[in-house]
Design a protein around this motif. Structure first.
Motif, PDB file in Angstrom:
ATOM      1  N   ARG A 155      25.804   0.343 -43.433  1.00 50.37           N
ATOM      2  CA  ARG A 155      25.270   1.546 -42.788  1.00 50.37           C
ATOM      3  C   ARG A 155      24.269   2.200 -43.737  1.00 50.37           C
ATOM      4  N   VAL A 156      23.274   1.422 -44.130  1.00 49.03           N
ATOM      5  CA  VAL A 156      22.142   1.924 -44.895  1.00 49.03           C
ATOM      6  C   VAL A 156      20.891   1.269 -44.338  1.00 49.03           C
ATOM      7  N   LEU A 157      19.763   1.861 -44.595  1.00 50.24           N
ATOM      8  CA  LEU A 157      18.501   1.274 -44.164  1.00 50.24           C
ATOM      9  C   LEU A 157      18.175   0.052 -45.016  1.00 50.24           C
ATOM     10  N   ALA A 158      17.854  -1.070 -44.361  1.00 49.84           N
ATOM     11  CA  ALA A 158      17.320  -2.265 -45.025  1.00 49.84           C
ATOM     12  C   ALA A 158      18.224  -2.785 -46.134  1.00 49.84           C
ATOM     13  N   VAL A 159      19.448  -3.122 -45.785  1.00 49.75           N
ATOM     14  CA  VAL A 159      20.399  -3.619 -46.787  1.00 49.75           C
ATOM     15  C   VAL A 159      19.898  -4.901 -47.444  1.00 49.75           C
TER      16      VAL A 159
ATOM     17  N   ARG B 212      21.075  -0.691 -33.747  1.00 50.38           N
ATOM     18  CA  ARG B 212      22.402  -0.243 -33.320  1.00 50.38           C
ATOM     19  C   ARG B 212      23.445  -1.335 -33.512  1.00 50.38           C
ATOM     20  N   ASP B 213      23.031  -2.591 -33.315  1.00 56.03           N
ATOM     21  CA  ASP B 213      23.921  -3.737 -33.463  1.00 56.03           C
ATOM     22  C   ASP B 213      23.269  -4.740 -34.415  1.00 56.03           C
ATOM     23  N   PRO B 214      23.241  -4.434 -35.706  1.00 57.70           N
ATOM     24  CA  PRO B 214      22.491  -5.277 -36.639  1.00 57.70           C
ATOM     25  C   PRO B 214      23.025  -6.696 -36.769  1.00 57.70           C
ATOM     26  N   VAL B 215      24.338  -6.876 -36.715  1.00 60.06           N
ATOM     27  CA  VAL B 215      24.883  -8.234 -36.833  1.00 60.06           C
ATOM     28  C   VAL B 215      24.538  -9.045 -35.586  1.00 60.06           C
ATOM     29  N   GLY B 216      24.621  -8.422 -34.405  1.00 60.47           N
ATOM     30  CA  GLY B 216      24.200  -9.098 -33.186  1.00 60.47           C
ATOM     31  C   GLY B 216      22.728  -9.465 -33.229  1.00 60.47           C
ATOM     32  N   GLU B 217      21.909  -8.562 -33.739  1.00 63.30           N
ATOM     33  CA  GLU B 217      20.479  -8.846 -33.870  1.00 63.30           C
ATOM     34  C   GLU B 217      20.234  -9.947 -34.892  1.00 63.30           C
ATOM     35  N   LEU B 218      21.030  -9.972 -35.954  1.00 65.78           N
ATOM     36  CA  LEU B 218      20.892 -11.041 -36.943  1.00 65.78           C
ATOM     37  C   LEU B 218      21.210 -12.393 -36.317  1.00 65.78           C
TER      38      LEU B 218
ATOM     39  N   ALA C 208      33.773  -9.780 -39.863  1.00 64.20           N
ATOM     40  CA  ALA C 208      33.936  -8.479 -40.523  1.00 64.20           C
ATOM     41  C   ALA C 208      33.514  -7.345 -39.598  1.00 64.20           C
ATOM     42  N   ASP C 209      32.434  -7.568 -38.871  1.00 65.32           N
ATOM     43  CA  ASP C 209      31.929  -6.552 -37.946  1.00 65.32           C
ATOM     44  C   ASP C 209      32.932  -6.288 -36.827  1.00 65.32           C
ATOM     45  N   GLU C 210      33.598  -7.337 -36.373  1.00 66.20           N
ATOM     46  CA  GLU C 210      34.587  -7.180 -35.304  1.00 66.20           C
ATOM     47  C   GLU C 210      35.788  -6.348 -35.751  1.00 66.20           C
ATOM     48  N   MET C 211      36.019  -6.293 -37.059  1.00 61.88           N
ATOM     49  CA  MET C 211      37.110  -5.457 -37.576  1.00 61.88           C
ATOM     50  C   MET C 211      36.698  -3.998 -37.750  1.00 61.88           C
ATOM     51  N   GLY C 212      35.484  -3.674 -37.347  1.00 63.98           N
ATOM     52  CA  GLY C 212      35.008  -2.300 -37.447  1.00 63.98           C
ATOM     53  C   GLY C 212      33.901  -2.103 -38.443  1.00 63.98           C
ATOM     54  N   GLY C 213      33.826  -3.008 -39.441  1.00 63.59           N
ATOM     55  CA  GLY C 213      32.743  -2.914 -40.411  1.00 63.59           C
ATOM     56  C   GLY C 213      32.752  -1.597 -41.168  1.00 63.59           C
ATOM     57  N   ASP C 214      31.561  -1.133 -41.513  1.00 66.57           N
ATOM     58  CA  ASP C 214      31.364   0.090 -42.294  1.00 66.57           C
ATOM     59  C   ASP C 214      31.912   1.299 -41.542  1.00 66.57           C
ATOM     60  N   LEU C 215      32.729   2.097 -42.225  1.00 72.40           N
ATOM     61  CA  LEU C 215      33.351   3.277 -41.619  1.00 72.40           C
ATOM     62  C   LEU C 215      32.316   4.256 -41.075  1.00 72.40           C
ATOM     63  N   ARG C 216      31.123   4.276 -41.655  1.00 73.57           N
ATOM     64  CA  ARG C 216      30.089   5.223 -41.234  1.00 73.57           C
ATOM     65  C   ARG C 216      29.300   4.736 -40.029  1.00 73.57           C
ATOM     66  N   GLY C 217      29.479   3.480 -39.656  1.00 77.53           N
ATOM     67  CA  GLY C 217      28.738   2.939 -38.528  1.00 77.53           C
ATOM     68  C   GLY C 217      27.941   1.711 -38.940  1.00 77.53           C
ATOM     69  N   ARG C 218      27.003   1.314 -38.088  1.00 68.69           N
ATOM     70  CA  ARG C 218      26.215   0.103 -38.295  1.00 68.69           C
ATOM     71  C   ARG C 218      24.734   0.472 -38.363  1.00 68.69           C
ATOM     72  N   GLN C 219      23.991  -0.208 -39.231  1.00 61.63           N
ATOM     73  CA  GLN C 219      22.552   0.053 -39.293  1.00 61.63           C
ATOM     74  C   GLN C 219      21.734  -1.191 -39.619  1.00 61.63           C
ATOM     75  N   SER C 220      22.128  -1.955 -40.641  1.00 61.95           N
ATOM     76  CA  SER C 220      21.275  -3.067 -41.058  1.00 61.95           C
ATOM     77  C   SER C 220      22.108  -4.281 -41.451  1.00 61.95           C
ATOM     78  N   ALA C 221      21.442  -5.421 -41.470  1.00 59.21           N
ATOM     79  CA  ALA C 221      22.092  -6.679 -41.856  1.00 59.21           C
ATOM     80  C   ALA C 221      21.017  -7.626 -42.368  1.00 59.21           C
ATOM     81  N   ALA C 222      21.444  -8.648 -43.097  1.00 61.19           N
ATOM     82  CA  ALA C 222      20.484  -9.608 -43.641  1.00 61.19           C
ATOM     83  C   ALA C 222      21.166 -10.936 -43.902  1.00 61.19           C
ATOM     84  N   LEU C 223      20.358 -11.989 -43.879  1.00 61.46           N
ATOM     85  CA  LEU C 223      20.812 -13.342 -44.199  1.00 61.46           C
ATOM     86  C   LEU C 223      19.758 -14.009 -45.060  1.00 61.46           C
ATOM     87  N   ARG C 224      20.178 -14.463 -46.241  1.00 58.90           N
ATOM     88  CA  ARG C 224      19.272 -15.206 -47.115  1.00 58.90           C
ATOM     89  C   ARG C 224      19.941 -16.498 -47.563  1.00 58.90           C
TER      90      ARG C 224
END
Length: 304
Positions: A22-26, A195-201, A150-166
């Protein structure tokens, strides 16, 4: 805060990090990778430069556990989290006592997960289990599947914002594994704000796979030609306009205007400049004039 999975594919030597927060551009600050050396996720209160420090230490010959011990003695390590996987498969996690809960960490040969500020405990263990359960999938897909767990378990307590794969390939000159199988190529996908960064990833990973087929569909002149690879791309991303356009052009070049028609019409419906593109391709010699003329006539005629 963040959940990250860091892993090595023992078959290919590829290294990867998948992360969400739940941060910009993780993806800018958490993943640190160096081909043939290791991969590190830097999160919680850890400075970004610790990623470079950890990779330098791995390159100098320290094991993942040794690097974790060194980092654990640095000022501020009590509020830091790092996941470390070396090119030899060794794994370790630094997780300081002042990292905000819920905190979890899990590691085994070739993979580790670090999580903090999660809604529920046990996220790291669930993530590793999902990674293990997806062993039949390609390495990057396994990382995304684990992150989704991890996301299905609720993920970040503050909500969802960003995700990345390298993902990076090992530093080899042949571009192949020891068994002779080709490496998969580097992956760098980032969802900076959604809103759904893991889905978008996941969606971006599908686009990446489709694009790899489109690259293989090109002939030496950069023209779409190999219909088998285009069909493979369509199977993955049937609604992607780049894929639709590749099918339209390849089939038109092959003289299969009847088969090209639905792709040409769909492309023109969503991109009004398709006719202009066809004219420019013909003018440059990259599309046979007769084939371009037939395609243009088709677009001018109403469907029916």
């Amino acid at each position: 805060m963040t959940v990250s999975i860091v892993a090595r594919d023992p078959e290919t030597g590829r290294l990867g990090v998948a992360t969400a927060s739940r941060v910009l551009a993780v993806g800018v600050g958490v993943p640190h990778l160096r081909p043939g050396v290791g991969a590190v996720a830097v999160q919680a209160g850890a400075p970004r430069r610790w990623g470079t420090l950890a990779l330098d230490a791995l390159r100098a010959g320290l094991s993942a556990e040794d690097v974790a011990a060194v980092v654990g003695r640095l000022p501020g390590a009590d509020a830091a989290q790092l996941g470390i996987v070396a090119a030899d498969g060794g794994a370790a996690v630094v997780s300081g006592p002042r990292v905000e809960v819920e905190v979890s960490a899990a590691w085994q040969e070739d993979v580790c997960v670090a999580a903090n500020l999660m809604e529920h405990p046990g996220v790291a263990e669930r993530t590793v289990a999902a990674y293990d359960a997806s062993s039949a999938q390609p390495f990057p897909a396994r990382l995304v599947a684990a992150l989704a767990a991890a996301d299905e378990m609720g993920g970040d307590l503050r909500g969802r914002q960003s995700a990345a794969l390298r993902v990076v390939d090992p530093a080899t000159s042949s571009g192949e594994t020891r068994s002779g199988r080709p490496l998969g190529g580097e992956v760098d996908l980032r969802v900076d704000d959604a809103r759904d960064p893991v889905g978008e990833l996941r969606r971006l990973w599908d686009l990446h796979r489709s694009f790899q087929h489109l690259l293989r569909a090109m002939n030496p002149d950069g023209l779409y030609e190999d219909l088998a690879h285009i069909e493979a791309a369509l199977a993955i991303t049937p609604d992607d306009l780049t894929t639709v356009g590749a099918a339209a052009l390849a089939l038109t070049r092959a003289g299969r205007l009847h088969d090209a028609t639905p792709f040409l019409r769909r492309l023109a419906a969503e991109e009004p400049r398709t006719a202009l593109r066809l004219r420019r391709l013909a003018a440059s010699g990259r599309l046979d004039s007769a084939a371009a003329g037939a395609a243009l006539q088709l677009l001018e005629d109403p469907p029916g």
